[in-house]
Every structure is written in C-alpha cells, then in structure tokens.
Design an enzyme around this catalytic site. Structure first.
Site, PDB file in Angstrom:
ATOM      1  N   CYS A 203     -15.041  54.815   9.302  1.00 29.50           N
ATOM      2  CA  CYS A 203     -16.211  54.211   9.899  1.00 29.50           C
ATOM      3  C   CYS A 203     -15.943  52.972  10.825  1.00 29.50           C
ATOM      4  CB  CYS A 203     -17.447  53.717   8.810  1.00 29.50           C
ATOM      5  SG  CYS A 203     -16.680  52.460   7.673  1.00 29.50           S
TER       6      CYS A 203
ATOM      7  N   GLY B  32      -0.889  59.619  45.072  1.00 29.10           N
ATOM      8  CA  GLY B  32      -0.449  58.794  45.802  1.00 29.10           C
ATOM      9  C   GLY B  32       0.720  57.944  45.150  1.00 29.10           C
TER      10      GLY B  32
ATOM     11  N   MET C 164       3.871  58.524  44.525  1.00 32.02           N
ATOM     12  CA  MET C 164       5.303  58.771  44.888  1.00 32.02           C
ATOM     13  C   MET C 164       5.275  59.085  46.159  1.00 32.02           C
ATOM     14  SD  MET C 164       6.215  58.434  41.522  1.00 32.02           S
ATOM     15  CE  MET C 164       8.098  59.209  41.481  1.00 32.02           C
TER      16      MET C 164
ATOM     17  N   ASN D   4     -11.410  48.689  11.226  1.00 31.59           N
ATOM     18  CA  ASN D   4     -11.296  47.534  11.760  1.00 31.59           C
ATOM     19  C   ASN D   4     -10.394  46.484  10.918  1.00 31.59           C
ATOM     20  OD1 ASN D   4     -12.766  48.800  13.607  1.00 31.59           O
ATOM     21  ND2 ASN D   4     -14.574  47.794  13.087  1.00 31.59           N
ATOM     22  N   ASP D   5     -11.069  46.189   9.766  1.00 32.32           N
ATOM     23  CA  ASP D   5     -10.380  45.264   8.825  1.00 32.32           C
ATOM     24  C   ASP D   5      -9.120  45.708   8.336  1.00 32.32           C
ATOM     25  OD1 ASP D   5     -11.969  42.913   8.551  1.00 32.32           O
ATOM     26  OD2 ASP D   5     -13.594  44.270   7.735  1.00 32.32           O
TER      27      ASP D   5
ATOM     28  N   LYS E  44       3.670  69.790  40.858  1.00 31.20           N
ATOM     29  CA  LYS E  44       3.677  70.206  42.107  1.00 31.20           C
ATOM     30  C   LYS E  44       4.754  71.428  42.253  1.00 31.20           C
ATOM     31  CE  LYS E  44       3.335  67.254  45.241  1.00 31.20           C
ATOM     32  NZ  LYS E  44       4.038  65.884  45.770  1.00 31.20           N
TER      33      LYS E  44
ATOM     34  N   HIS F 224      -7.806  58.214  48.735  1.00 27.19           N
ATOM     35  CA  HIS F 224      -7.472  57.786  47.524  1.00 27.19           C
ATOM     36  C   HIS F 224      -8.529  56.990  46.513  1.00 27.19           C
ATOM     37  CE1 HIS F 224      -5.501  54.264  45.222  1.00 27.19           C
ATOM     38  NE2 HIS F 224      -4.774  55.332  45.001  1.00 27.19           N
TER      39      HIS F 224
ATOM     40  N   ARG G  92     -25.208  48.985   8.118  1.00 25.99           N
ATOM     41  CA  ARG G  92     -24.767  47.711   7.719  1.00 25.99           C
ATOM     42  C   ARG G  92     -26.218  46.797   7.279  1.00 25.99           C
ATOM     43  NH1 ARG G  92     -22.407  49.070  12.543  1.00 25.99           N
ATOM     44  NH2 ARG G  92     -20.278  48.729  12.595  1.00 25.99           N
TER      45      ARG G  92
ATOM     46  N   TYR H  93     -14.861  63.519   7.393  1.00 25.64           N
ATOM     47  CA  TYR H  93     -15.861  63.167   8.776  1.00 25.64           C
ATOM     48  C   TYR H  93     -15.385  61.950   9.666  1.00 25.64           C
ATOM     49  CZ  TYR H  93     -17.763  59.540   5.871  1.00 25.64           C
ATOM     50  OH  TYR H  93     -17.954  58.502   4.890  1.00 25.64           O
TER      51      TYR H  93
ATOM     52  N   ARG I 269       9.260  66.085  48.665  1.00 28.83           N
ATOM     53  CA  ARG I 269       8.209  65.759  48.007  1.00 28.83           C
ATOM     54  C   ARG I 269       8.406  65.465  46.502  1.00 28.83           C
ATOM     55  NH1 ARG I 269       4.362  70.780  48.713  1.00 28.83           N
ATOM     56  NH2 ARG I 269       2.779  69.156  48.762  1.00 28.83           N
TER      57      ARG I 269
ATOM     58  N   SER J 148     -14.214  55.521   2.437  1.00 26.77           N
ATOM     59  CA  SER J 148     -14.318  55.475   3.908  1.00 26.77           C
ATOM     60  C   SER J 148     -13.188  54.310   4.523  1.00 26.77           C
ATOM     61  CB  SER J 148     -15.770  55.268   4.088  1.00 26.77           C
ATOM     62  OG  SER J 148     -15.856  54.922   5.761  1.00 26.77           O
TER      63      SER J 148
ATOM     64  N   ARG K 282      -3.509  72.289  42.103  1.00 30.82           N
ATOM     65  CA  ARG K 282      -3.510  71.854  40.766  1.00 30.82           C
ATOM     66  C   ARG K 282      -5.047  71.735  40.336  1.00 30.82           C
ATOM     67  NH1 ARG K 282      -1.766  65.911  43.301  1.00 30.82           N
ATOM     68  NH2 ARG K 282      -3.921  65.766  44.310  1.00 30.82           N
TER      69      ARG K 282
HETATM   70  P1  ADP Z   1       1.339  63.754  47.389  1.00 28.31           P
HETATM   71  O1  ADP Z   1       1.955  63.988  46.117  1.00 28.31           O
HETATM   72  O2  ADP Z   1       1.102  62.355  47.740  1.00 28.31           O
HETATM   73  O3  ADP Z   1       0.103  64.952  47.551  1.00 28.31           O
HETATM   74  P2  ADP Z   1       2.669  65.662  49.050  1.00 28.31           P
HETATM   75  O4  ADP Z   1       4.037  66.094  48.463  1.00 28.31           O
HETATM   76  O5  ADP Z   1       1.823  66.687  48.468  1.00 28.31           O
HETATM   77  O6  ADP Z   1       2.425  64.415  48.681  1.00 28.31           O
HETATM   78  O7  ADP Z   1       2.670  65.705  50.463  1.00 28.31           O
HETATM   79  C1  ADP Z   1       1.533  65.159  51.100  1.00 28.31           C
HETATM   80  C2  ADP Z   1       1.395  66.204  52.194  1.00 28.31           C
HETATM   81  O8  ADP Z   1       2.357  66.390  53.248  1.00 28.31           O
HETATM   82  C3  ADP Z   1       0.993  67.387  51.940  1.00 28.31           C
HETATM   83  O9  ADP Z   1      -0.540  67.667  51.775  1.00 28.31           O
HETATM   84  C4  ADP Z   1       1.056  68.232  53.272  1.00 28.31           C
HETATM   85  O10 ADP Z   1       0.077  67.968  53.916  1.00 28.31           O
HETATM   86  C5  ADP Z   1       2.419  67.761  53.666  1.00 28.31           C
HETATM   87  N1  ADP Z   1       3.374  68.440  53.760  1.00 28.31           N
HETATM   88  C6  ADP Z   1       4.334  68.306  52.432  1.00 28.31           C
HETATM   89  N2  ADP Z   1       5.364  69.362  52.550  1.00 28.31           N
HETATM   90  C7  ADP Z   1       5.029  70.001  53.655  1.00 28.31           C
HETATM   91  C8  ADP Z   1       5.544  71.222  54.294  1.00 28.31           C
HETATM   92  N3  ADP Z   1       6.644  71.623  53.790  1.00 28.31           N
HETATM   93  N4  ADP Z   1       5.071  71.359  55.454  1.00 28.31           N
HETATM   94  C9  ADP Z   1       4.138  70.971  56.002  1.00 28.31           C
HETATM   95  N5  ADP Z   1       3.331  69.860  55.376  1.00 28.31           N
HETATM   96  C10 ADP Z   1       3.964  69.253  54.149  1.00 28.31           C
HETATM   97 MG    MG Z   2     -14.967  45.599   6.879  1.00 25.91          MG
HETATM   98 MG    MG Z   3      -0.178  66.535  47.718  1.00 24.64          MG
END
Ligand code: ADP
Ligand code: MG
Ligand code: MG
Length: 908
Positions: free
Chosen positions: A858, A106, A108, A795-796, A27, A459, A580, A878, A97, A791, A341
């Site tokens: 193999c 989701g 962290m 497994n064995d 990020k 999620h 085999r 191979y 963040r 070859s 990303r």
């Molecule tokens: P995750 O890794 O769970 O996607 P983010 O760090 O991307 O968490 O934050 C989740 C959401 O929080 C982002 O998608 C955004 O909508 C909101 N957010 C994060 N930072 C800001 C910011 N500086 N201003 C406005 N919204 C923010």
């Molecule tokens: Mg064998």
């Molecule tokens: Mg995000």
C-alpha cells in the site's frame, strides 16, 4: 561475444531481421527486415552494437578484424550497386547512420553523401543530374562531417550560409546557384582548415572510418547520456552503425524526402500522416529549415509514388502489427524506404490504436495490451482547458497541434531557464524557434512547449508526445527575440515571465492563464458525460477490461472517503488497500476533540474526548464500507505522531507573546495556551519518523484503538443488518515485534465480540499488519502467527531500510540521482536489491507459517509499473494505489502476466 560484427542488407537479401535489435540496433534490424521482405531499401550493411563496446573498451579504436569486415562488406556493396567507393568513374556514395536498440530521436548524428571529394564530385556532376546537385551534396557532406566528426560548431557553417544567402537575396537553400554553392564550399573548406588544422579529408576510406568512429563516440556524448537517464536506457547497450548507399531526394523537382506515420500519433486516427519536401535531403524536413508540406500534397504532385508509399506503409503496419513511423526518399519519382519503427504516440493515441488494431483484426488482445505504456494512461486523465474560460481569452496565434493537452505557464526562452524556474516551483512554457536534443532537460521541466518553426514530426513534436507534454509547433505567427527575451504575435508582445496558455489538442496559443477542467474520461467517471458519448472512454474501458481478464494481481485503492471510493471503483478498483483514519481527524469540526484527547492528562479525560470522536469515525467507516460494498476494505489504525494534530511550537509561542503584551487581561486564554504549549513541548520529538507513532501509540493509549475498533464494528454491524456485504480488514501500522500485534489484536478482538454480540450479527473480518520496519520483515514467520494478512508499507520500509528520512533528504537526494549514485529514486520505484530483498523474505517467511497468507502493498510504489512487476514476481495478492493510478496498475499487472507467460513458452 559473436565473431561476426557486420551484417549486410539488400533487396530480398539480408543477413539480419527485425528481432535482432540488440545486435543491429532498431534502425539496422528494421532496414534488414524491410529489405528481406522485398521492399525498396537502398542496400548497405550494419556494424553491430558489440563493436560499440569493443570500441569504447579499446580507447576509441575500431578493432582491425572489424575493419576488415567493413572493407569486405563495402566490396559486396560495390558489386551489388555496380558503383565504386572513391572511384572517379562511377562513385558510390553512402550515408553513415547511427541506430541503438531504442530509438533516441536526434541523439546520434548522421553523415550523408560520404565518398565525395574534389575528384568524385566531378563525376557526379557530369552524370545527368548536373553540377548544382553535386555541389549541393558536397556542401552538405562538408557541413555534416565537420559537425559530427571534426566537432566544428554547426553554427559557424550556418553563419557562412546565411551570409551568402543574404548577400544574394536568397531565401531557400534550393535557390542557391552553382556559383553560390562553389563559393560556399570554398568557404566551408577554409573554415575546416582553420578550425581543424587539416583540409577536408579527401581519402574516402578515411572519411568512412572517421565517420563510423564518430557515431560510436557519440554514444557517450552528454545529451545521449541525459536521454538514456531520462528514459531508463542502460549505458552498455551501445549503438550500431549503418552504412547505406545514398539515394537522392535533392535530385531536382521530381525528387523529395519525407517522414510520416501510418496513423495520427497524436489522436490515433487512421490516416497517412506526415510531411515532405521537394528537392531536399535528409534532415531538411525535421530540422525546420523549410516548412514541409503535408503528405496529401504528395498525392497531387507524384501520384504514383504516393500510391506506392501508401501501399508499402500499410503492409509495414500489418507486418509489424503496430503503428509505424517511417522515413522515405523519392529519387526521380522512384520511392525508397529509409527507416521504419514503431511510432511514438500520445497516451490517447496509444489507447485508440491498440483497440483499433484488435478490431481491425491486425493484432490480438494480448499484443494490444503490450502496445500501451501503463504510465501513458495518465495523459488521458490530465485536465483540459475550461471551455468557457478559454472563450474569454483571444487566440494570440495558432500553430500545429503536436502533442495534446492543456498547459499554462510563464514564458521562458531557454532550456536552462526552464529548469531553473521550475526548480523555484514555477510553471513554465518553453518557447523556442525550434528545439534540439540539447533542450531535453528544459523540455522535461516545462508544462508545455511552443516552437515557431518545425512540423508535426519536428524534434519538439516527437519529444513532446513522448513525454506527454502538451506541445504546439510551427507557430509561424510568433516572432521570437531571444536577446530581448520576448516574442510578438501580431501586435501583442509577450515577455519572459508572462503567462500564456497553449492547447496541444487544437494548436491555439492564448495570452494569460486559462483555467482547466477535468479530462473527458474523468467527466464520464463523474457522471457529467454519458459513457456511450465518449469514444475515448469506451476505448479506455475496453482495453482495461481486457487487462482484467489477464492479470493475476488484484488492484485496490488507497482511499479514505466515500467520494474517493466511488472514483476508485469507477477506475476499476477491487477494494481499499489503505484507509488512513487520521485523515478523517483533520476535519475542522473534529479537531477540537482530537486536541482534547491529546491534551488529556488522565485516561478518563482521554476516554471522554474519544467518546465525542466515536460517532464521527463510525460515520466515516459506514460511508466507506457502504461505497465499497462487496469488496474488502483495509482500515489502518492511528499512525502519525500526535503532535501532528497540534499547532507548531513556534506559532504558539508567538501567539502567546502577542496575547501577553496586548491582552494581558485574558487570563484564561493565556493559561489555556500555556498548557497547550507545555503539551506540544512534551510531545515534540527529535526524530518523529522514528518516534511515538503507529502501533506504539495504540500500545500506550489502548483506548484510542478501542474507540477506532468500536467505530469499525458498529459501522459494519449496522451495514450487515441492512444487507450490505462488508469485508473489513483491520491493519496495525509500524509493527516491529510480534508482541505489538498480539497486544493490539487483543483489544480489537474484544471490541469485535462485544459489538457483534450487541447487534447479534456475525461478520468475518481479518486483522493484519503492515510490514514497514525491517525487523518485521526479518521476523515475518513469527508475526504471521498473529497476522491474517501483510501489507507492505514501502514508504516507511524504504526510509527505515535506508535509515533515511525522505522529507529531510529532498535536497541532497536530488544530488544522488544527478550523480548516478542512485539510478532510480527508491521512493518512486521499489529498490529491488535492498527493500525488495526484504519484501521477498517477508513473503517467504510469512507463508512458511501460513501458506495462504494474504499479502499486498500500500506504499506509493503500488502505483509504479516497475514495482508492480516486482510485486507480481514475488507472489503478492494485490497492489493498492491512488484512485488515479488504478488504471495504470491494472494494465501493468496484465503486462507482467503476459510477459511471464511468454517467457515460460520460450524454450531456452
Ligand atoms: P535519425 O536517426 O536522426 O533519424 P537517420 O539515420 O535516420 O537519422 O538519417 C536521417 C535522414 O537522413 C533520413 O531520414 C534520410 O532522410 C536521410 N538518409 C539517411 N540515409 C540515407 C540514404 N542512404 N539515402 C538518402 N537519404 C538518407
Ligand atoms: Mg507507514
Ligand atoms: Mg531517421
């Protein structure tokens, strides 16, 4: 370690860039990159992943030097924005963040609106935006901060919110009035006080440092650890922390927040694909609190902002040369980018996008090949619902098609149950209101996932696509009752344990179990659909042909029959690495002769039984060589212990007892059974894996090998006379000492000469050995004197190196994995330090004797990408795997070649 721990980013001015993911996390690196190329990114700074490790090492403390750097960058941010953190004049609010090198959806937690307290809120409320907005920000801050930092259960806050909403007949959060919000905040504060013993922290610096610490701590929370285990992410990478100026999507009707993809991540189709909410903030879109609107609605509501979003994201895709998954916020019709990303995508989408990017001129073939995970190709071969069977069952409900594929299973309502049921061998569909990171273990144990709320970027959808698990989300037609363990769809009730079928490609949910049919690609391969009629097949094929132009390893298939051989060829196999012969013995019409051979007491009797088997074996080999015309075919001589072909001792004893008591007149039959039982008893072994099997059989019963060799050479001679090109390779299993190979080879050479003379043809052939006993690897230089090829029977080899029977270990080995004694299952991916070391040694020693010794693999590992990378690195010629894994192996072999090329081009 670096002295610099904090990196600033602001428009046109960034200390980091996209290739600094190790240090800044994904990020942070991409925020810096976007800022650096002049995109509208709220400014901020990133505390590096190094600090995460320092933090953990120092017993969860931020080192003072780093703290100073944080304060220094905060000042810089204040100067740039003209706002002041904690000031009552013009308060700066920030988000905190997390962001590791690899995105962990989701995993962290994020805290928004940090910097608000009882004083700064007044200033925020006074500024044009109004009191309601300020209160909305504050209640969010208290809730998020309490959850992430103070670890007070989210549910307690949600319950308060629910009560206030219900008491005032309010459905949506945005309808909460100022008065409602004030009441909410005061109840939240009371809760914080009673739960933590302190009031909500008013000192903004304290808020900041506590939030940063909490992010670092969350790196080691159980769900983050589970996710890393599942995705093979090392524990010591650490997470970075991003502190960023807030922009507000909850500023009113002209503000919004949303997420999206530059292409459809399920199908790969090129379209701006995503969702947004008006007057909302942060996680509202993905949390499934309100059902968001598709992005094309944004085009109607805020055409300017939409146009800018489309332009920026197109530019991002060009810049990164890959599909992007982005997050944005619109504050009063001004667009801000908050994240980008590479988008997680399904196997289907991955293939289509890779091929499209090349055809659109956005990327090279080499880069495109790196965009598809080899294992993801599996998804393209998964079955789909049988069209006719599907038509018979009514559609119960319809949701959003979030991750394609067909899944049928018994309904369960919790992740723990999904795991427990699947351990009992049941197929389950996990049905949830919405999923959260706590459900990961259950999601990976399920055939499919169905949620009642949440959109295509929720999620469940993201994780489903990533796992390749069919998933239907936002199915608002179903009503869950988790307590009663049931859901309703219209007037149909579905209880726990009942079967449903979900179609992740269409979004349909059916009651009952729908039969499946082969995927489109398999249907093309089986000749049921013409290649030119299947787009997905064409893309798949194109990509793999590019792979073939690059890879160094050959890819063969483990194949016993002509039908399998045709399948393997259609998947691009370049030969058979393991046929085999015993698989051919198990067929019904042959078993009596096998039995006869095994029961024979003299060589003469055995030879007579074998003479009946000969025509069958010859026919088998004839078919296989013919199907594989022009390619090498490796045939292994008989390997399993003989008792595997006979009935079990216990069954025979029962049969005999029954016969004796009720049909004592059938003397002959009884005698026969008694004889069989005697033989079974003699053959039974304490330790069959280490017993009388492999070449040990061939050494004690040379006539078996003689018959098999005769069958092979009769078949190839006949084919040669028909003008068919054959390349036979005969492979001796379980050799531990050179003399075993010498012994077997002598028999085969003799047969070969005899049969070729008889047919008056001359055929080149190879005789080699499997390397699957440690002693063979250790004495590979000597064994190579006799062998034309090696070859690896990994497994064995893994069983014998570990001194561990895989079949007997099934129970306790799961424990090893769960407790981290094994990072990986060595029966799935080559144990590089142990087994791999022996393989390396065998290659070196073998080639010291014969520099051009052909070497392959193999074992099941031949279809595992990481093992394939290793095989490439130690110079194998191979890999051989099941027909279905051939595409995976082709792609993996190309990727390792490309990676090696890239590494050699980089000066270090
Ligand atoms: P995750 O890794 O769970 O996607 P983010 O760090 O991307 O968490 O934050 C989740 C959401 O929080 C982002 O998608 C955004 O909508 C909101 N957010 C994060 N930072 C800001 C910011 N500086 N201003 C406005 N919204 C923010
Ligand atoms: Mg064998
Ligand atoms: Mg995000």
């Amino acid at each position: 370690m670096n002295d610099k721990h904090v990196y600033f980013f602001g428009k046109d001015n960034a200390e980091g860039h996209k290739d600094m993911k190790d240090l800044l996390g994904g990020k942070g690196a991409n925020l810096a990159e976007m800022a650096g190329i002049g995109l509208p990114v709220p400014p901020g700074f990133t505390v590096s992943t190094d600090v995460c490790n320092l933090f953990v090492e120092s017993g969860n403390n931020i080192p003072s030097g780093v703290e100073n750097e944080i304060h220094f960058n905060m000042k810089k941010l204040e100067n740039l924005t003209g706002q002041n953190f904690g000031s009552e004049e013009n308060p700066l609010l920030v988000s905190v963040r997390s962001g590791a090198k690899f995105s962990m959806p989701g995993m962290m937690d994020t805290v928004l609106n940090l910097g608000l307290n009882d004083k700064t809120i007044k200033e925020l409320a006074a500024k044009g935006s109004g009191k309601r907005f300020a209160l909305d920000c504050y209640r969010r801050l208290i809730q998020m901060f309490s959850d992430v930092v103070l670890e007070i259960s989210k549910k307690k806050f949600e319950d308060i919110l629910k009560t206030i909403k219900a008491g005032n007949n309010i459905v949506n959060d945005f309808d909460l009035s100022e008065k409602n919000l004030e009441e909410l905040i005061s109840e939240y504060k009371a809760l914080v006080k009673s739960e933590s013993g302190h009031g909500f922290p008013q000192d903004v610096q304290e808020q900041l440092l506590l939030a940063i610490s909490a992010v670092f701590k969350s790196w080691n929370n159980p769900r983050a650890i589970t996710y890393r285990r599942l995705n093979l992410i090392p524990d010591d990478l650490g997470t970075a922390v991003n502190v960023q100026q807030m922009v507000f999507g909850n500023f009113g009707e002209r503000s919004a927040t949303g997420v999206g993809f530059t292409r459809n991540p399920a199908s790969g189709i090129k379209e701006l694909y995503g969702e947004f909410l008006i007057n909302a903030q942060g996680e509202d879109v993905v949390a499934g609190v309100r059902t968001p609107m598709p992005l094309n609605v944004l085009e109607e509501k805020m055409p300017e902002a939409y146009k800018e979003l489309a332009e920026i994201t197109t530019e991002l895709e060009k810049h990164y040369r890959d599909i992007q998954d982005f997050e944005f916020t619109i504050q009063e019709e001004t667009l801000f980018m908050l994240q980008t990303r590479s988008g997680k995508r399904t196997g289907q989408a991955a293939v289509k996008i890779a091929v499209d990017l090349v055809e659109e001129g956005l990327t090279s073939k080499e880069e495109a090949l790196m965009l598809v995970e080899p294992e993801a190709l599996n998804q393209l071969l998964h079955p789909v619902f049988d069209v006719e069977d599907k038509a018979k069952l009514d559609v119960l409900a319809r949701g959003l098609a979030a991750s394609p594929g067909a899944a049928a299973g018994q309904v369960v309502f919790t992740a723990d149950e999904a795991v427990a049921w699947s351990k009992d061998g049941k197929k389950v569909i996990l049905v949830r209101e919405e999923t959260s990171p706590d459900d990961i273990h259950g999601m990976s144990a399920s055939q499919g996932i169905l949620t009642a709320t949440g959109g295509i970027t929720s999620h469940a959808a993201v994780v489903g696509r990533q796992m390749g698990t069919p998933c239907v989300v936002g199915c608002s037609e179903i009503r869950l009752n988790e307590e009663k363990k049931m859901f309703t769809a219209g007037n149909v009730e579905i209880k726990e344990g009942e079967w449903i079928s979900i179609d992740g490609t269409s979004g349909d949910v059916h009651g009952g179990q729908i039969a499946t049919q082969p995927s489109e690609i398999i249907q093309v391969i089986e000749g049921k659909i013409k290649p030119q009629e299947s787009m997905i097949y064409q893309d798949f094929n194109k990509l793999l042909q590019w792979a073939d132009q690059i890879k160094r390893l050959k890819v063969r298939s483990n194949t016993d029959t002509p039908e399998d051989a045709n399948m393997a060829l259609a998947f691009g196999a370049e030969g058979v690495g393991l046929a085999r012969t015993e698989h051919m013995f198990f067929e019904r019409e042959r078993l009596p002769f096998i039995k006869e051979m095994i029961l024979a007491e003299t060589e003469e009797e055995r030879r007579s039984a074998l003479s009946h088997l000969l025509p069958f074996q010859k026919e088998d080999f004839y078919g296989l060589f013919k199907a594989m015309e022009g390619y090498p075919v490796t045939i292994r001589t008989l390997d399993p212990p003989l008792h595997e072909f006979l009935p079990r001792k216990e069954d025979l004893m029962v049969e005999l007892a029954v016969l004796k008591s009720s049909h004592s007149d059938q003397k002959e039959k009884i005698q026969e059974l008694e004889k069989l039982l005697e033989r079974v008893k003699t053959l039974s072994e304490f330790n069959p894996m280490l017993g009388h099997r492999g070449c040990r059989l061939g050494v004690s019963y040379p006539e078996i090998i003689e018959m098999q060799a005769t069958a092979i050479f009769e078949a190839v001679c006949e084919l040669a006379k028909e003008g068919v090109k054959v390349y036979p390779e005969i492979m001796i299993p379980l050799v531990g000492i050179k003399q075993e190979l010498t012994n077997q080879k002598k028999i085969i050479l003799c047969v070969a000469e005899k049969v070729m003379n008889k047919h008056k043809v001359k055929i080149d052939y190879l005789i080699g050995t499997m390397i699957e006993i440690p002693r063979a690897a250790i004495t590979a230089d000597e064994i190579a004197e006799e062998a034309d090829f090696f070859s690896f029977g990994t497994n064995d080899l893994t069983q014998t190196v570990y001194g561990l029977s895989r079949d007997d270990g099934a129970g306790f080995l799961a424990h090893y994995l769960a407790h981290g004694i094994w990072k990986d299952n060595p029966f799935e991916t080559v144990d590089i330090e142990g087994v791999g070391e022996l393989m390396k040694m065998a290659v070196q020693k073998g080639r010291a004797t014969k520099p051009h010794l052909k070497v392959g693999i193999c074992g099941v590992h031949g279809g595992d990408p990481r093992s394939i990378y290793f095989c490439h690195e130690i110079g194998l010629d191979y890999v051989s795997c099941s027909a279905y894994q051939v595409p995976i192996a082709r792609l993996a072999a190309a990727q390792i070649t490309l990676r090696e090329k890239k590494a050699s081009e980089q000066p270090d």
